[in-house]
Design a protein around this motif. Structure first.
Motif, mmCIF file in Angstrom:
data_model
loop_
_atom_site.group_PDB
_atom_site.id
_atom_site.type_symbol
_atom_site.label_atom_id
_atom_site.label_comp_id
_atom_site.label_asym_id
_atom_site.label_seq_id
_atom_site.Cartn_x
_atom_site.Cartn_y
_atom_site.Cartn_z
ATOM 1 N N ASP A 14 -3.006 -2.148 7.982
ATOM 2 C CA ASP A 14 -3.574 -3.490 8.100
ATOM 3 C C ASP A 14 -2.840 -4.524 7.263
ATOM 4 O O ASP A 14 -2.788 -5.679 7.627
ATOM 5 C CB ASP A 14 -5.058 -3.489 7.706
ATOM 6 C CG ASP A 14 -5.909 -2.774 8.734
ATOM 7 O OD1 ASP A 14 -5.439 -2.601 9.878
ATOM 8 O OD2 ASP A 14 -7.038 -2.390 8.385
ATOM 9 N N ASN A 15 -2.298 -4.116 6.157
ATOM 10 C CA ASN A 15 -1.639 -5.063 5.259
ATOM 11 C C ASN A 15 -0.280 -4.504 4.837
ATOM 12 O O ASN A 15 0.113 -4.620 3.681
ATOM 13 C CB ASN A 15 -2.538 -5.318 4.047
ATOM 14 C CG ASN A 15 -2.301 -6.678 3.431
ATOM 15 O OD1 ASN A 15 -1.570 -7.509 3.970
ATOM 16 N ND2 ASN A 15 -2.888 -6.906 2.284
ATOM 17 N N LEU A 16 0.427 -3.923 5.800
ATOM 18 C CA LEU A 16 1.691 -3.235 5.542
ATOM 19 C C LEU A 16 2.692 -4.131 4.815
ATOM 20 O O LEU A 16 3.334 -3.712 3.855
ATOM 21 C CB LEU A 16 2.294 -2.726 6.854
ATOM 22 C CG LEU A 16 3.648 -2.025 6.736
ATOM 23 C CD1 LEU A 16 3.509 -0.732 5.951
ATOM 24 C CD2 LEU A 16 4.223 -1.759 8.114
ATOM 25 N N ASP A 17 2.824 -5.379 5.243
ATOM 26 C CA ASP A 17 3.836 -6.253 4.662
ATOM 27 C C ASP A 17 3.546 -6.574 3.194
ATOM 28 O O ASP A 17 4.467 -6.613 2.379
ATOM 29 C CB ASP A 17 3.953 -7.542 5.484
ATOM 30 C CG ASP A 17 4.353 -7.236 6.916
ATOM 31 O OD1 ASP A 17 5.495 -6.803 7.127
ATOM 32 O OD2 ASP A 17 3.516 -7.406 7.819
ATOM 33 N N ALA A 18 2.285 -6.796 2.855
ATOM 34 C CA ALA A 18 1.934 -7.057 1.456
ATOM 35 C C ALA A 18 2.145 -5.808 0.597
ATOM 36 O O ALA A 18 2.599 -5.899 -0.550
ATOM 37 C CB ALA A 18 0.497 -7.552 1.342
#
Length: 142
Positions: A121-125
Motif C-alpha cells: 500500500d505504501n511501497l514508495d514511502a
C-alpha cells in the motif's frame, strides 16, 4: 574540546529522503542521531508544480537540513533513463528548496519490499525509508 553531548547534538540532523518515480514519489524522514527512518507518504501529484507544493509543505513541517534522493541504476551499476530523471528531480529539489541533496544507489530497494504484502500500500514511502537508512549507513559508518 567539545563535550560528548555537543558532538551527539551535531549529529541530530533531520534528513528527508525521496524515492522518485514517474507516477509516484515516496517520502521518508529520519535523523542522523538515531540513523532510522520512517515512511511519511507517497505523493501521486498530477503535475510537477503540485508535486513540489506537497514537498514544500513536508519540508516546512519537518525542517530537514539534508535531502536524499534514490538514484536508480541497473544491477551492474550502469545508468539508464530513470537515473537521469531522478538526478534531475534531485537538482530541482536543491534549486527550489535551497537544501543540500545527496544521492544513494537504490537499485534493490523496491525489489526488497515488493515481496512483503504489508508494504504494497505504501511501497514508495517504504522504499524512501530504505534509501534514507542506506544513506545513514554510508554517511555515518562507525
Amino acid at each position: 574540546m567539545p563535550s560528548k553531548a555537543v558532538s551527539e547534538m551535531s549529529q541530530a540532523v533531520t534528513v528527508m529522503a525521496f524515492d522518485y518515480g514517474l507516477r509516484r514519489v515516496g517520502v521518508a524522514v529520519g535523523n542522523a542521531f538515531t540513523k532510522a527512518g520512517q515512511p511519511l507518504k507517497t505523493i501521486a501529484a498530477p503535475n510537477v508544480d503540485a508535486l513540489f507544493r506537497e514537498i514544500q509543505g513536508l519540508v516546512k513541517d519537518w525542517q530537514p537540513q539534508q535531502l536524499v534522493v534514490g538514484r536508480p541504476v541497473y544491477p551492474d551499476g550502469a545508468e539508464h533513463e530513470m537515473t537521469a530523471k531522478a538526478t534531475r528531480f534531485g537538482n530541482q529539489l536543491h534549486g527550489r528548496l535551497h537544501l543540500p541533496v545527496a544521492w544513494v544507489d537504490e537499485r534493490y530497494t523496491s525489489a526488497i519490499l515488493e515481496g512483503d504484502p504489508k508494504m504494497r500500500d505504501n511501497l514508495d514511502a517504504h522504499s524512501a525509508t530504505l534509501i534514507l537508512e542506506q544513506y545513514f549507513a554510508e554517511k555515518f559508518q562507525s
